[in-house]
Scaffold this motif. Structure first.
Motif, PDB file in Angstrom:
ATOM      1  N   GLY A 209     -44.010  31.802 -47.022  1.00  0.00           N
ATOM      2  CA  GLY A 209     -45.105  32.651 -46.613  1.00  0.00           C
ATOM      3  C   GLY A 209     -45.727  33.398 -47.772  1.00  0.00           C
ATOM      4  O   GLY A 209     -45.460  33.124 -48.954  1.00  0.00           O
ATOM      5  N   ILE A 210     -46.592  34.352 -47.427  1.00  0.00           N
ATOM      6  CA  ILE A 210     -47.315  35.151 -48.421  1.00  0.00           C
ATOM      7  C   ILE A 210     -46.615  36.496 -48.544  1.00  0.00           C
ATOM      8  O   ILE A 210     -46.695  37.348 -47.656  1.00  0.00           O
ATOM      9  CB  ILE A 210     -48.786  35.320 -47.999  1.00  0.00           C
ATOM     10  N   THR A 216     -47.035  35.350 -54.388  1.00  0.00           N
ATOM     11  CA  THR A 216     -48.024  34.411 -53.876  1.00  0.00           C
ATOM     12  C   THR A 216     -49.416  34.665 -54.424  1.00  0.00           C
ATOM     13  O   THR A 216     -50.199  33.714 -54.590  1.00  0.00           O
ATOM     14  CB  THR A 216     -48.053  34.448 -52.338  1.00  0.00           C
ATOM     15  N   VAL A 217     -49.774  35.911 -54.698  1.00  0.00           N
ATOM     16  CA  VAL A 217     -51.101  36.188 -55.245  1.00  0.00           C
ATOM     17  C   VAL A 217     -51.243  35.587 -56.641  1.00  0.00           C
ATOM     18  O   VAL A 217     -52.267  34.959 -56.963  1.00  0.00           O
ATOM     19  CB  VAL A 217     -51.380  37.700 -55.252  1.00  0.00           C
ATOM     20  N   SER A 242     -41.164  36.589 -41.106  1.00  0.00           N
ATOM     21  CA  SER A 242     -40.353  37.667 -41.674  1.00  0.00           C
ATOM     22  C   SER A 242     -40.383  38.894 -40.779  1.00  0.00           C
ATOM     23  O   SER A 242     -41.388  39.174 -40.125  1.00  0.00           O
ATOM     24  CB  SER A 242     -40.871  38.028 -43.064  1.00  0.00           C
ATOM     25  N   LEU A 243     -39.282  39.658 -40.778  1.00  0.00           N
ATOM     26  CA  LEU A 243     -39.270  40.934 -40.076  1.00  0.00           C
ATOM     27  C   LEU A 243     -39.999  42.017 -40.863  1.00  0.00           C
ATOM     28  O   LEU A 243     -40.398  43.039 -40.298  1.00  0.00           O
ATOM     29  CB  LEU A 243     -37.828  41.387 -39.833  1.00  0.00           C
ATOM     30  N   LEU A 244     -40.167  41.819 -42.170  1.00  0.00           N
ATOM     31  CA  LEU A 244     -40.839  42.806 -42.995  1.00  0.00           C
ATOM     32  C   LEU A 244     -42.355  42.702 -42.839  1.00  0.00           C
ATOM     33  O   LEU A 244     -42.886  41.652 -42.481  1.00  0.00           O
ATOM     34  CB  LEU A 244     -40.447  42.625 -44.460  1.00  0.00           C
ATOM     35  N   ASP A 245     -43.042  43.790 -43.129  1.00  0.00           N
ATOM     36  CA  ASP A 245     -44.495  43.849 -42.973  1.00  0.00           C
ATOM     37  C   ASP A 245     -45.162  43.478 -44.300  1.00  0.00           C
ATOM     38  O   ASP A 245     -45.135  44.250 -45.253  1.00  0.00           O
ATOM     39  CB  ASP A 245     -44.906  45.260 -42.538  1.00  0.00           C
ATOM     40  N   TYR A 249     -50.272  42.768 -48.363  1.00  0.00           N
ATOM     41  CA  TYR A 249     -50.255  41.749 -49.416  1.00  0.00           C
ATOM     42  C   TYR A 249     -51.028  40.509 -48.962  1.00  0.00           C
ATOM     43  O   TYR A 249     -51.741  39.892 -49.765  1.00  0.00           O
ATOM     44  CB  TYR A 249     -48.811  41.388 -49.746  1.00  0.00           C
ATOM     45  N   ALA A 250     -50.912  40.147 -47.692  1.00  0.00           N
ATOM     46  CA  ALA A 250     -51.659  39.003 -47.162  1.00  0.00           C
ATOM     47  C   ALA A 250     -53.167  39.260 -47.230  1.00  0.00           C
ATOM     48  O   ALA A 250     -53.951  38.337 -47.504  1.00  0.00           O
ATOM     49  CB  ALA A 250     -51.229  38.709 -45.734  1.00  0.00           C
TER      50      ALA A 250
END
Length: 402
Positions: A209-210, A216-217, A242-245, A249-250
């Motif tokens: 994921g991002i 990822t950026v 992911s459980l994290l927010d 960043y996305a």
């Protein structure tokens, strides 16, 4: 009897395809296959199941859908784990309770404090840096309260010792032999059509994921540079459950894509697949021309082994833990803080493809596959479990890593 089968409870933080969850399930299968009685426990909201079939016993702990507030989510799940495992202990006995995350670690620490269990085992894959003080406290307690601590790399073994005064034992990851192969299958083309992955143009694949931790950026910045030579190239980003927010960043990633004139969607320059069926992952690797993992922080990086076993070259950060187990010729190396370095490594991976390079990757995959096996990992775990059960309290609390 010292060599009698163990009854083992393995705790993980999710039913979704994340590295720590994959590790827990593969370890559970290997322990089960070695004759031990294994129960894998994970939180699940209504309708959720593990992302792949599980051969050992499972216990899904009912939780509500994850709220936006991280502190509320973690706190509620610690409470759910504590209550569920506490109820289970009324009728079941475990020789070992082993968690792979802070949620399970805090629940088991609660049960230790309540006198319900004598101790527990914790594997630290990696540590996060949270802005919230409570999250940092829970993260620390999740391994500080453990009787034994394991790590999947020497990097985190060293960091726990130096930064936290915790002695951890290294336990290696494994590779699911026979699952990944460079041999094309009919399912590959079907998956490409479904996802909008183009054939004939270079495909850069990133899994996870991002996320800031996945860098990822900067990978996108490198991809923009790469398209100066290969304007039809695609960046495929898979996973991200992911459980994290990671929303902020996305948004940064999406803004950069828009500013660079790159569309996101099936068949576009950037394809975000989201979480995929477990059966699709081997085909996904075979659709890639290079797998990129320029991470800033990793516990181990199972993706690297899976990609090499699939015959796909890899670009990785020149940092530990990658430098611990990959040789110079196993990967194309990049400075993760510089997008130009990542772009150069991607270009080198794409331009150096040849029968000789393919043979070298096959040799790397065979060597690494022999080194990293889930059966060997399970045997190492059992050895350490028995040391914790039969050793002295002083040995269990040793400060020198094993």
């Amino acid at each position: 009897m010292r060599d009698a089968p163990l009854k083992i409870g393995l705790l993980t933080h999710s039913v979704n395809p994340r590295g720590g969850v994959v590790h827990t399930l593969e370890l559970g299968h290997a322990l089960h296959d070695a004759g031990h009685d294994v129960t894998v426990m994970a939180p699940a909201s209504p309708g959720q199941r593990f992302f792949r079939p599980v051969r050992c016993v499972t216990r899904l702990i009912p939780v509500d859908a994850a709220p936006r507030d991280m502190v509320a989510m973690v706190g509620s799940r610690i409470e759910a784990f504590t209550a569920s495992i506490g109820a289970l202990l009324e009728t079941a006995r475990f020789d070992v309770l082993h968690t792979h995350d802070p949620i399970g670690g805090n629940a088991l620490a609660n049960l230790v404090d309540a006198g319900r269990i004598e101790g527990f085992v914790r594997t630290v894959h990696h540590l996060e840096v949270f802005d919230d003080v409570q999250l940092m406290r829970w993260q620390s307690r999740g391994f500080q309260a453990a009787r034994q601590v394991f790590c999947v790399s020497r990097l985190w073994q060293r960091m726990l010792a130096e930064d936290h005064g915790v002695g951890a034992c290294e336990v290696r990851n494994g590779l699911q032999h026979g699952r990944f192969s460079p041999l094309r299958q009919a399912t590959d083309a079907a998956l490409a059509r479904c996802l909008g992955v183009r054939t004939g143009a270079p495909v850069v694949l990133a899994l996870g994921g991002i996320e800031a931790r996945k860098n990822t950026v900067r990978l996108l910045q490198a991809f923009v540079l790469l398209r100066a030579r290969w304007p039809e190239a695609q960046l495929v980003i898979a996973g991200g459950a992911s459980l994290l927010d990671h929303a902020a960043y996305a948004r940064e990633f999406a803004a950069l894509a828009q500013a660079s004139g790159l569309a996101i969607g099936p068949g576009a320059a950037i394809v975000r697949t989201g979480a995929l069926s477990d059966e699709d992952i081997p085909s996904l690797y075979r659709l890639a021309d290079v797998v990129a993992m320029p991470s800033l922080n990793e516990g181990f990086g199972l993706v690297t082994l899976e990609a090499l076993a699939s015959g796909v070259p890899i670009v990785v950060s020149r940092i530990a833990p990658f430098t611990e187990y990959l040789g110079e010729a196993d990967a194309h190396w990049a400075d993760p803080l510089h997008s130009a370095s990542i772009a150069e490594a991607l270009q080198a991976a794409l331009t150096s493809r040849s029968p000789a390079r393919t043979a070298a990757m096959a040799a790397s995959a065979a060597r690494l596959g022999a080194t990293f096996s889930w059966a060997a990992s399970a045997a190492r775990h059992v050895q350490l479990y028995r040391e914790g059960l039969h050793g002295s309290a002083a040995a269990a609390a040793r400060s020198i890593p094993c």
